[in-house]
Every structure is written in structure tokens, then in C-alpha cells.
Design a protein around this motif. Structure first.
Motif, PDB file in Angstrom:
ATOM      1  N   LEU A  28      28.991  19.722 -33.972  1.00 53.77           N
ATOM      2  CA  LEU A  28      29.037  18.662 -32.931  1.00 53.77           C
ATOM      3  C   LEU A  28      28.520  17.154 -33.895  1.00 53.77           C
ATOM      4  CD1 LEU A  28      27.672  19.932 -29.738  1.00 53.77           C
ATOM      5  CD2 LEU A  28      29.839  19.708 -30.309  1.00 53.77           C
ATOM      6  N   ASN A  29      29.191  16.324 -33.471  1.00 51.64           N
ATOM      7  CA  ASN A  29      28.666  14.983 -34.218  1.00 51.64           C
ATOM      8  C   ASN A  29      27.836  14.309 -33.188  1.00 51.64           C
ATOM      9  OD1 ASN A  29      30.245  15.345 -36.299  1.00 51.64           O
ATOM     10  ND2 ASN A  29      31.964  14.207 -35.398  1.00 51.64           N
ATOM     11  N   THR A  30      27.783  14.704 -31.924  1.00 54.54           N
ATOM     12  CA  THR A  30      27.041  14.077 -30.677  1.00 54.54           C
ATOM     13  C   THR A  30      26.633  15.051 -29.722  1.00 54.54           C
ATOM     14  OG1 THR A  30      28.788  13.064 -29.307  1.00 54.54           O
ATOM     15  CG2 THR A  30      27.928  11.518 -31.096  1.00 54.54           C
ATOM     16  N   PHE A  31      25.410  15.110 -29.108  1.00 56.26           N
ATOM     17  CA  PHE A  31      25.257  16.040 -28.186  1.00 56.26           C
ATOM     18  C   PHE A  31      24.187  15.119 -27.214  1.00 56.26           C
ATOM     19  CE2 PHE A  31      22.267  18.670 -26.027  1.00 56.26           C
ATOM     20  CZ  PHE A  31      23.130  19.707 -25.519  1.00 56.26           C
ATOM     21  N   ASN A  32      24.655  14.804 -25.851  1.00 55.30           N
ATOM     22  CA  ASN A  32      23.955  13.932 -24.952  1.00 55.30           C
ATOM     23  C   ASN A  32      23.720  14.660 -23.876  1.00 55.30           C
ATOM     24  OD1 ASN A  32      24.619  11.473 -26.573  1.00 55.30           O
ATOM     25  ND2 ASN A  32      26.717  11.620 -25.697  1.00 55.30           N
ATOM     26  N   MET A  33      22.586  14.403 -23.370  1.00 51.61           N
ATOM     27  CA  MET A  33      22.101  14.889 -22.009  1.00 51.61           C
ATOM     28  C   MET A  33      21.956  14.049 -21.082  1.00 51.61           C
ATOM     29  SD  MET A  33      18.710  17.105 -23.055  1.00 51.61           S
ATOM     30  CE  MET A  33      18.507  18.670 -24.479  1.00 51.61           C
ATOM     31  N   LYS A  34      22.297  14.285 -19.888  1.00 50.92           N
ATOM     32  CA  LYS A  34      22.181  13.272 -18.573  1.00 50.92           C
ATOM     33  C   LYS A  34      21.773  13.849 -17.439  1.00 50.92           C
ATOM     34  CE  LYS A  34      24.954   9.932 -16.020  1.00 50.92           C
ATOM     35  NZ  LYS A  34      26.454   9.622 -15.725  1.00 50.92           N
ATOM     36  N   THR A  35      20.685  13.678 -16.963  1.00 52.20           N
ATOM     37  CA  THR A  35      20.078  14.091 -15.867  1.00 52.20           C
ATOM     38  C   THR A  35      19.886  12.924 -14.663  1.00 52.20           C
ATOM     39  OG1 THR A  35      17.812  13.625 -16.399  1.00 52.20           O
ATOM     40  CG2 THR A  35      18.743  15.822 -16.858  1.00 52.20           C
ATOM     41  N   GLU A  36      20.227  13.362 -13.481  1.00 55.29           N
ATOM     42  CA  GLU A  36      19.974  12.502 -12.385  1.00 55.29           C
ATOM     43  C   GLU A  36      19.285  12.949 -11.301  1.00 55.29           C
ATOM     44  OE1 GLU A  36      23.567   9.237 -12.572  1.00 55.29           O
ATOM     45  OE2 GLU A  36      24.188  11.277 -12.134  1.00 55.29           O
ATOM     46  N   SER A  37      18.548  12.199 -10.361  1.00 47.98           N
ATOM     47  CA  SER A  37      17.746  12.904  -9.397  1.00 47.98           C
ATOM     48  C   SER A  37      18.492  11.904  -8.108  1.00 47.98           C
ATOM     49  CB  SER A  37      16.569  12.898  -9.425  1.00 47.98           C
ATOM     50  OG  SER A  37      16.208  13.614 -10.493  1.00 47.98           O
ATOM     51  N   GLU A  38      18.510  12.578  -6.947  1.00 48.42           N
ATOM     52  CA  GLU A  38      18.730  11.745  -5.763  1.00 48.42           C
ATOM     53  C   GLU A  38      17.388  11.010  -5.477  1.00 48.42           C
ATOM     54  OE1 GLU A  38      19.680  14.594  -2.696  1.00 48.42           O
ATOM     55  OE2 GLU A  38      21.612  15.093  -3.566  1.00 48.42           O
ATOM     56  N   LYS A  39      17.428  10.105  -4.833  1.00 50.84           N
ATOM     57  CA  LYS A  39      16.650   8.936  -4.488  1.00 50.84           C
ATOM     58  C   LYS A  39      16.517   8.655  -3.348  1.00 50.84           C
ATOM     59  CE  LYS A  39      14.663   4.461  -5.706  1.00 50.84           C
ATOM     60  NZ  LYS A  39      14.843   3.407  -6.813  1.00 50.84           N
ATOM     61  N   LEU A  40      15.541   8.663  -2.431  1.00 54.54           N
ATOM     62  CA  LEU A  40      15.375   8.013  -1.026  1.00 54.54           C
ATOM     63  C   LEU A  40      13.883   7.120  -1.267  1.00 54.54           C
ATOM     64  CD1 LEU A  40      15.600  11.262   1.152  1.00 54.54           C
ATOM     65  CD2 LEU A  40      17.134   9.361   0.692  1.00 54.54           C
ATOM     66  N   ALA A  41      14.211   5.935  -0.783  1.00 54.13           N
ATOM     67  CA  ALA A  41      13.065   4.800  -0.801  1.00 54.13           C
ATOM     68  C   ALA A  41      12.739   4.237   0.563  1.00 54.13           C
ATOM     69  CB  ALA A  41      13.438   3.919  -1.634  1.00 54.13           C
ATOM     70  N   ALA A  42      11.630   4.425   0.941  1.00 53.46           N
ATOM     71  CA  ALA A  42      11.202   3.661   2.288  1.00 53.46           C
ATOM     72  C   ALA A  42      10.806   2.094   1.574  1.00 53.46           C
ATOM     73  CB  ALA A  42       9.999   4.201   2.966  1.00 53.46           C
ATOM     74  N   LYS A  43      11.449   1.023   2.170  1.00 56.98           N
ATOM     75  CA  LYS A  43      11.088  -0.483   1.804  1.00 56.98           C
ATOM     76  C   LYS A  43       9.997  -1.125   2.633  1.00 56.98           C
ATOM     77  CE  LYS A  43      15.587  -0.680   0.184  1.00 56.98           C
ATOM     78  NZ  LYS A  43      15.598  -0.433  -1.291  1.00 56.98           N
ATOM     79  N   ALA A  44       9.178  -1.880   2.233  1.00 57.52           N
ATOM     80  CA  ALA A  44       8.483  -2.636   2.663  1.00 57.52           C
ATOM     81  C   ALA A  44       8.660  -4.186   2.274  1.00 57.52           C
ATOM     82  CB  ALA A  44       7.009  -2.501   2.624  1.00 57.52           C
ATOM     83  N   LYS A  45       9.135  -4.999   3.451  1.00 59.11           N
ATOM     84  CA  LYS A  45       9.682  -6.274   2.789  1.00 59.11           C
ATOM     85  C   LYS A  45      10.807  -6.425   1.945  1.00 59.11           C
ATOM     86  CE  LYS A  45       5.431  -8.429   4.198  1.00 59.11           C
ATOM     87  NZ  LYS A  45       5.134  -9.838   4.841  1.00 59.11           N
ATOM     88  N   GLY A  46      11.572  -5.185   2.187  1.00 59.40           N
ATOM     89  CA  GLY A  46      12.735  -5.192   1.375  1.00 59.40           C
ATOM     90  C   GLY A  46      12.498  -4.448   0.011  1.00 59.40           C
ATOM     91  N   VAL A  47      11.470  -4.402  -0.377  1.00 62.00           N
ATOM     92  CA  VAL A  47      11.164  -3.607  -1.681  1.00 62.00           C
ATOM     93  C   VAL A  47      10.707  -2.271  -1.681  1.00 62.00           C
ATOM     94  CG1 VAL A  47       9.662  -3.942  -3.643  1.00 62.00           C
ATOM     95  CG2 VAL A  47      10.345  -6.114  -2.711  1.00 62.00           C
ATOM     96  N   ASP A  48      11.102  -1.239  -2.608  1.00 63.64           N
ATOM     97  CA  ASP A  48      10.851  -0.057  -2.527  1.00 63.64           C
ATOM     98  C   ASP A  48       9.318   0.264  -2.596  1.00 63.64           C
ATOM     99  OD1 ASP A  48      13.474   0.437  -2.879  1.00 63.64           O
ATOM    100  OD2 ASP A  48      13.395   1.617  -4.803  1.00 63.64           O
ATOM    101  N   LYS A  49       8.781   0.818  -1.500  1.00 62.45           N
ATOM    102  CA  LYS A  49       7.360   1.077  -1.456  1.00 62.45           C
ATOM    103  C   LYS A  49       6.872   2.393  -1.672  1.00 62.45           C
ATOM    104  CE  LYS A  49       3.082  -0.600  -0.202  1.00 62.45           C
ATOM    105  NZ  LYS A  49       2.577  -1.425  -0.532  1.00 62.45           N
ATOM    106  N   ILE A  50       7.796   3.295  -1.050  1.00 62.99           N
ATOM    107  CA  ILE A  50       7.553   4.795  -1.270  1.00 62.99           C
ATOM    108  C   ILE A  50       8.690   5.332  -1.592  1.00 62.99           C
ATOM    109  CG2 ILE A  50       6.725   6.990  -0.205  1.00 62.99           C
ATOM    110  CD1 ILE A  50       5.167   5.297   1.797  1.00 62.99           C
ATOM    111  N   VAL A  51       8.723   6.191  -2.709  1.00 65.33           N
ATOM    112  CA  VAL A  51       9.865   6.820  -3.081  1.00 65.33           C
ATOM    113  C   VAL A  51       9.864   8.577  -3.223  1.00 65.33           C
ATOM    114  CG1 VAL A  51      11.491   7.353  -5.462  1.00 65.33           C
ATOM    115  CG2 VAL A  51      10.379   4.818  -4.829  1.00 65.33           C
ATOM    116  N   ILE A  52      10.767   8.948  -2.938  1.00 63.89           N
ATOM    117  CA  ILE A  52      11.128  10.432  -2.988  1.00 63.89           C
ATOM    118  C   ILE A  52      12.277  10.819  -3.605  1.00 63.89           C
ATOM    119  CG2 ILE A  52      11.363  12.451  -1.432  1.00 63.89           C
ATOM    120  CD1 ILE A  52      10.272  11.036   1.030  1.00 63.89           C
ATOM    121  N   TYR A  53      12.184  11.631  -4.840  1.00 54.49           N
ATOM    122  CA  TYR A  53      13.199  12.032  -5.478  1.00 54.49           C
ATOM    123  C   TYR A  53      13.611  13.290  -5.095  1.00 54.49           C
ATOM    124  CZ  TYR A  53      12.375   8.043  -8.505  1.00 54.49           C
ATOM    125  OH  TYR A  53      12.649   6.921  -8.918  1.00 54.49           O
ATOM    126  N   GLY A  54      14.797  13.858  -5.065  1.00 57.04           N
ATOM    127  CA  GLY A  54      15.289  15.093  -4.446  1.00 57.04           C
ATOM    128  C   GLY A  54      16.193  15.743  -5.696  1.00 57.04           C
TER     129      GLY A  54
END
Length: 162
Positions: A28-54
């Protein structure tokens, strides 16, 4: 201590079921890892206040300029039988375990080999397979990393000598 990663990973893919031996990918010339998590966010005044990652998803991208028939079959979503690759309109992508190594180089000049283990992977049967008379082709095989026992996607640890 800070480090850099020296070179791309060397891998061995072992089928979880069925016929066929292990597939070594040590070019191999390259090896890339990609991870992603689901995100749920409760907003306060339109801005993320509490985040839960799934649930987390993960994929590895293997980039090379050379390729084997086994990897070509995985890339195309086909089956290799002898020297022939057959690609059908339906795909049955086999599962593999992945074991590999890569090397860390520390700021003091020392090196340490790391192991990378994923108990269950599956090649994405999506190909961008180009041939060019004036340039060397490049190939990227993407594998999905699937959860193994106890939800483990992959582990990285210092290689111990046996």
C-alpha cells in the motif's frame, strides 16, 4: 512523546468462512481510517447545548498503484476462480478478519511497531477502476469495518514478540 507514522500498513485478510487462503496486502501507498458517530444534539437558543453520540461506523481505504487478482476481485465485487474474475449483477461480499502492522517513529528517533486488528471487515463492491495508456493506474479498495465480539471495531496496540 510525539510520533509520526512511518509508511502505510501491511495487512493480512483472512476469510471468516469458506474456501481460500489469507490475502497479503503489503504494497500500500496509503492507508486511511475513517470513523463517524451518529450525533443527537439538544439546542438552547439555536446552539448545541447537550450532545449525545451514538453508533459508530468505520471504514479503511487502501490505496495502491499495484494490485493482486484477489484485491481486484474484491474491488470489483466479483469472484476469483483460478485466474478468472467473474462479476455478476448481484454481490455476495465475503467477510474477513484483518491483521496488520505499521511503524511509529518517535521524536527521539526510536521506532515502535504497532498491530492493527479488526475482527470483521467487508470490502465495498464499488469500483473506480481506470486504465490509462500514459499514466500508472491507482486503486482504492474501501472496506467497511463491522463490529465483532463486544462491539469491537478494531484495536491498535504495541506489537509484542512471541
Amino acid at each position: 512523546m510525539q510520533f509520526m507514522i512511518k509508511d502505510a500498513a501491511d495487512l493480512v485478510l483472512t476469510p471468516l468462512v469458506g474456501e481460500g487462503g489469507a490475502i497479503t496486502i503489503d504494497y500500500l501507498n496509503t492507508f486511511n481510517m475513517k470513523t463517524e458517530s451518529e450525533k443527537l444534539a439538544a439546542k438552547a437558543k439555536g446552539v448545541d447545548k447537550i450532545v449525545i453520540y451514538g453508533a459508530k461506523t468505520c471504514s479503511f481505504e487502501l490505496g495502491s498503484e499495484v494490485i493482486t487478482k484477489e484485491e481486484m476481485a474484491m474491488l470489483l465485487g466479483g469472484e476469483l476462480s483460478g485466474t478468472k474474475i467473474t462479476v455478476k449483477d448481484t454481490v455476495s461480499a465475503p467477510y474477513y478478519s484483518l491483521a496488520g502492522t505499521f511503524t511509529l517513529k518517535y521524536e527521539d528517533g526510536s521506532e515502535e511497531v504497532q498491530t492493527l486488528k479488526a475482527p470483521k471487515i467487508c470490502a465495498q463492491p464499488n469500483a473506480d477502476f481506470a486504465m490509462d495508456a500514459t499514466n500508472i493506474g491507482t486503486y482504492t479498495l474501501t472496506v467497511d469495518v463491522l463490529a465483532g465480539a463486544e462491539g469491537v471495531l478494531f484495536e491498535i496496540d504495541k506489537k509484542t514478540t512471541v
